[in-house]
Motif scaffolding. Structure first.
Motif, PDB file in Angstrom:
ATOM      1  N   SER A 152      41.177  32.964  51.914  1.00  0.00           N
ATOM      2  CA  SER A 152      41.490  33.867  50.677  1.00  0.00           C
ATOM      3  C   SER A 152      41.813  35.263  51.657  1.00  0.00           C
ATOM      4  CB  SER A 152      40.182  33.945  49.955  1.00  0.00           C
ATOM      5  OG  SER A 152      40.627  35.162  49.000  1.00  0.00           O
ATOM      6  N   PRO A 153      42.282  36.377  50.856  1.00  0.00           N
ATOM      7  CA  PRO A 153      42.932  36.399  49.807  1.00  0.00           C
ATOM      8  C   PRO A 153      44.330  35.712  49.957  1.00  0.00           C
ATOM      9  CG  PRO A 153      43.141  38.305  50.685  1.00  0.00           C
ATOM     10  CD  PRO A 153      42.520  37.496  51.906  1.00  0.00           C
ATOM     11  N   GLY A 154      45.348  35.818  48.983  1.00  0.00           N
ATOM     12  CA  GLY A 154      46.730  35.320  48.976  1.00  0.00           C
ATOM     13  C   GLY A 154      47.483  35.809  50.334  1.00  0.00           C
TER      14      GLY A 154
ATOM     15  N   ALA B 113      42.807  29.854  48.307  1.00  0.00           N
ATOM     16  CA  ALA B 113      43.542  30.372  47.242  1.00  0.00           C
ATOM     17  C   ALA B 113      45.050  30.138  47.279  1.00  0.00           C
ATOM     18  CB  ALA B 113      43.412  31.974  47.502  1.00  0.00           C
ATOM     19  N   PRO B 114      45.814  30.326  46.228  1.00  0.00           N
ATOM     20  CA  PRO B 114      47.311  30.183  45.924  1.00  0.00           C
ATOM     21  C   PRO B 114      47.915  31.064  47.014  1.00  0.00           C
ATOM     22  CG  PRO B 114      46.125  30.436  43.674  1.00  0.00           C
ATOM     23  CD  PRO B 114      45.290  30.630  44.675  1.00  0.00           C
ATOM     24  N   GLY B 115      49.024  30.736  47.718  1.00  0.00           N
ATOM     25  CA  GLY B 115      49.769  31.452  48.753  1.00  0.00           C
ATOM     26  C   GLY B 115      49.301  31.297  49.844  1.00  0.00           C
ATOM     27  N   THR B 116      48.233  30.472  50.207  1.00  0.00           N
ATOM     28  CA  THR B 116      47.783  30.475  51.650  1.00  0.00           C
ATOM     29  C   THR B 116      47.993  29.095  52.369  1.00  0.00           C
ATOM     30  OG1 THR B 116      45.575  29.428  50.593  1.00  0.00           O
ATOM     31  CG2 THR B 116      45.736  31.807  50.874  1.00  0.00           C
TER      32      THR B 116
ATOM     33  N   ILE C  16      39.464  22.243  46.496  1.00  0.00           N
ATOM     34  CA  ILE C  16      39.643  23.037  45.384  1.00  0.00           C
ATOM     35  C   ILE C  16      40.629  23.936  45.624  1.00  0.00           C
ATOM     36  CG2 ILE C  16      38.424  24.673  44.065  1.00  0.00           C
ATOM     37  CD1 ILE C  16      35.857  23.549  44.392  1.00  0.00           C
ATOM     38  N   ILE C  17      41.630  24.447  44.678  1.00  0.00           N
ATOM     39  CA  ILE C  17      42.412  25.801  44.757  1.00  0.00           C
ATOM     40  C   ILE C  17      41.668  26.697  43.658  1.00  0.00           C
ATOM     41  CG2 ILE C  17      44.626  26.593  44.224  1.00  0.00           C
ATOM     42  CD1 ILE C  17      45.980  24.162  45.053  1.00  0.00           C
ATOM     43  N   ALA C  18      41.179  27.977  44.270  1.00  0.00           N
ATOM     44  CA  ALA C  18      40.462  28.782  43.446  1.00  0.00           C
ATOM     45  C   ALA C  18      41.369  30.190  43.516  1.00  0.00           C
ATOM     46  CB  ALA C  18      39.066  28.732  43.828  1.00  0.00           C
ATOM     47  N   ARG C  19      41.402  30.856  42.336  1.00  0.00           N
ATOM     48  CA  ARG C  19      41.975  32.118  42.318  1.00  0.00           C
ATOM     49  C   ARG C  19      41.219  33.095  42.967  1.00  0.00           C
ATOM     50  NH1 ARG C  19      41.997  30.228  37.160  1.00  0.00           N
ATOM     51  NH2 ARG C  19      40.340  31.575  36.667  1.00  0.00           N
TER      52      ARG C  19
END
Length: 470
Positions: free
Chosen positions: A108-110, A131-134, A225-228
């Motif tokens: 994280s972060p994206g 995180a999304p976008g990683t 896991i994918i977590a925001r």
């Protein structure tokens, strides 16, 4: 008579209020006791940003130790790294595997990544999240001396996957490269088997440099896991069963309070001196400081500062993957540049020393990571400074050699004085304000100017001074 019940009721009101106050106080006491009996659950948040090096390994290991000491429920390691040193990565993984506290690694972060060494750390963690976008992957090891190892061709990869023609596996590599790749593959597959993750893709990440986005990593069972955000990670991780050392642990992370574990002065100082540029500069200051101390014994400051800087530089280099040949070339280069100051060779020795120093500094650190490479401006600046110092000292030495001697025994030769007493071939003369016994092959007289031509013990040999006008 009717006023008595009213008066009795009025008298009972304070008693009722007192009873209610007592009951309220008891309830508050019970609530406080319940709160003390159930302390707030906390976790530790570790941030790992940038290249993995000795300072990062020190920070993570100390953070895990602090979490165990505080009784934290979990450790959340927020990760964003392009990779790092193999020795530091393995130190971190050993600490994670030995930790009594579950470690949740979260890319994280994206826009963050867990490349190279970061992929191994993801596989070693109890829970791997992104995180999304990683992305993660590109775990191919680095060749000795810098540069990535050449990849196997598709035929080799096919043979490896099918398990046939084993004698030709790795045929495109030399033995050392094959050993390095196979060791890395075995290491990451062992971590994958330990955590129940996709071992085949882990091998592809090492052999082919494969990478995955967060969504694909979850689909291929590389992560859990994918977590925001961190709160979402704690919510999704709640109730999962993980193996901590040899015990099964059910995570209780919902609503957990995280405490940050920031790098202290020790970690920041270690990060500063393990920068290869800083380590090289410290080592050079130490070497020149000791040289100045040896040239001027008793100066104290150059020797003290030099010894401290040299020890710090050597400590930093000991923590980095140093190429011994590079270090030897640096020492040789410095020695030649210093020798130029004492053995003038029209610059040949000094230039050779500068070339040796530049070559040694260029290959000193055994990695291709830009974060651990020595900058060319630093190399050029140190080499130019050393060469300039050698040439300056050499010029001063040559000038001093050409100047007339003004002290000691040698300065007496050519000195002029006056005859004080003389008889036959010997007498007394005054030279530089001092009375000397003198001999001469010429007949002299008191008051005559003479010039010293030789010195034998405390007896001067003189002759008439040609500039004597008397």
């Amino acid at each position: 008579m009717e006023d008595q019940p009213i008066a009795r009721r009025r008298a009972d009101i304070p008693r009722s209020i007192t009873r209610w106050l007592v009951l309220l106080a008891l309830a508050c006491g019970l609530a406080v006791a319940a709160g003390a009996a159930a302390p707030q659950r906390t976790g530790l948040l570790l941030a790992v940003d940038g290249a993995i090096g000795p300072a990062t390994a020190d920070h993570v290991t100390r953070g895990l130790a602090a979490a165990a000491k505080r009784g934290s429920t979990v450790v959340v390691m927020r990760l964003d790294t392009p990779g790092g040193l193999d020795t530091s990565m393995r130190e971190i993984i050993r600490a994670v595997l030995a930790s009594p506290i579950p470690v949740l690694t979260y890319v994280s972060p994206g826009g963050a990544r867990a490349a190279s060494a970061g992929t191994y750390m993801m596989y070693a963690s109890h829970v791997a999240a992104m995180a999304p976008g990683t992305n993660l992957g590109a775990a191919t090891p680095v060749a000795i001396g810098g540069g990535r190892l050449p990849m196997p061709d598709e035929g080799d990869m096919a043979r490896d996957r099918k398990g046939d023609d084993k004698g030709k596996t790795g045929a495109t590599h030399d033995p050392m490269e094959t050993k390095v790749i196979n060791d890395a593959v075995a290491y990451i597959r062992a971590l994958a088997d330990l955590r129940g993750r996709n071992a085949d893709w882990a091998e592809r990440a090492v052999r082919e440099g494969a990478s995955l986005t967060a969504r694909d990593a979850l689909a291929q069972q590389v992560i859990d896991i994918i977590a925001r955000d961190v709160d979402d990670l704690l919510t999704q991780a709640d109730g999962r069963v993980v193996e901590v050392r040899t015990a099964k642990v059910t995570l209780d992370t919902r609503g957990l309070t995280l405490e940050r574990f920031d790098a202290d002065w020790r970690t920041r100082f270690l990060a500063a001196i393990t920068n290869p540029n800083v380590a090289l500069i410290l080592m050079m200051i130490g070497i020149y400081g000791l040289i100045f101390e040896f040239m001027h014994p008793g100066a104290l400051y150059p020797g003290t500062i030099g010894a401290i800087c040299l020890l710090l530089g050597l400590y930093a280099l000991a923590a980095l993957p140093v190429n011994i040949a590079g270090l030897a070339l640096i020492v040789l280069g410095v020695a030649l540049m210093v020798a130029e100051a004492f053995v003038p060779s029209l610059g040949a020795i000094g230039i050779g020393g500068a070339v040796a120093f530049v070559l040694g500094a260029a290959i000193l650190i055994d990695t291709d990571l830009p974060e651990f490479a020595i900058a060319w401006p630093v190399i050029g600046g140190i080499a130019a400074s050393g060469l300039a110092f050698a040439l300056l000292v050499g010029r001063v030495a040559v000038g001093a050699w050409r100047r007339q001697v003004v002290t000691g025994r040698e300065q007496m030769i050519g000195g002029r004085g006056d005859v004080l007493q003389w008889r036959d071939r010997s007498g007394r003369v005054q030279v530089h304000g001092e009375r000397w016994k003198a001999v001469s092959s010429a007949a002299l007289r008191p008051g005559q100017r003479v010039r010293v031509t030789a010195l034998d013990g405390l007896t001067l040999t003189v002759e008439p001074d040609g500039s004597d006008s008397s």
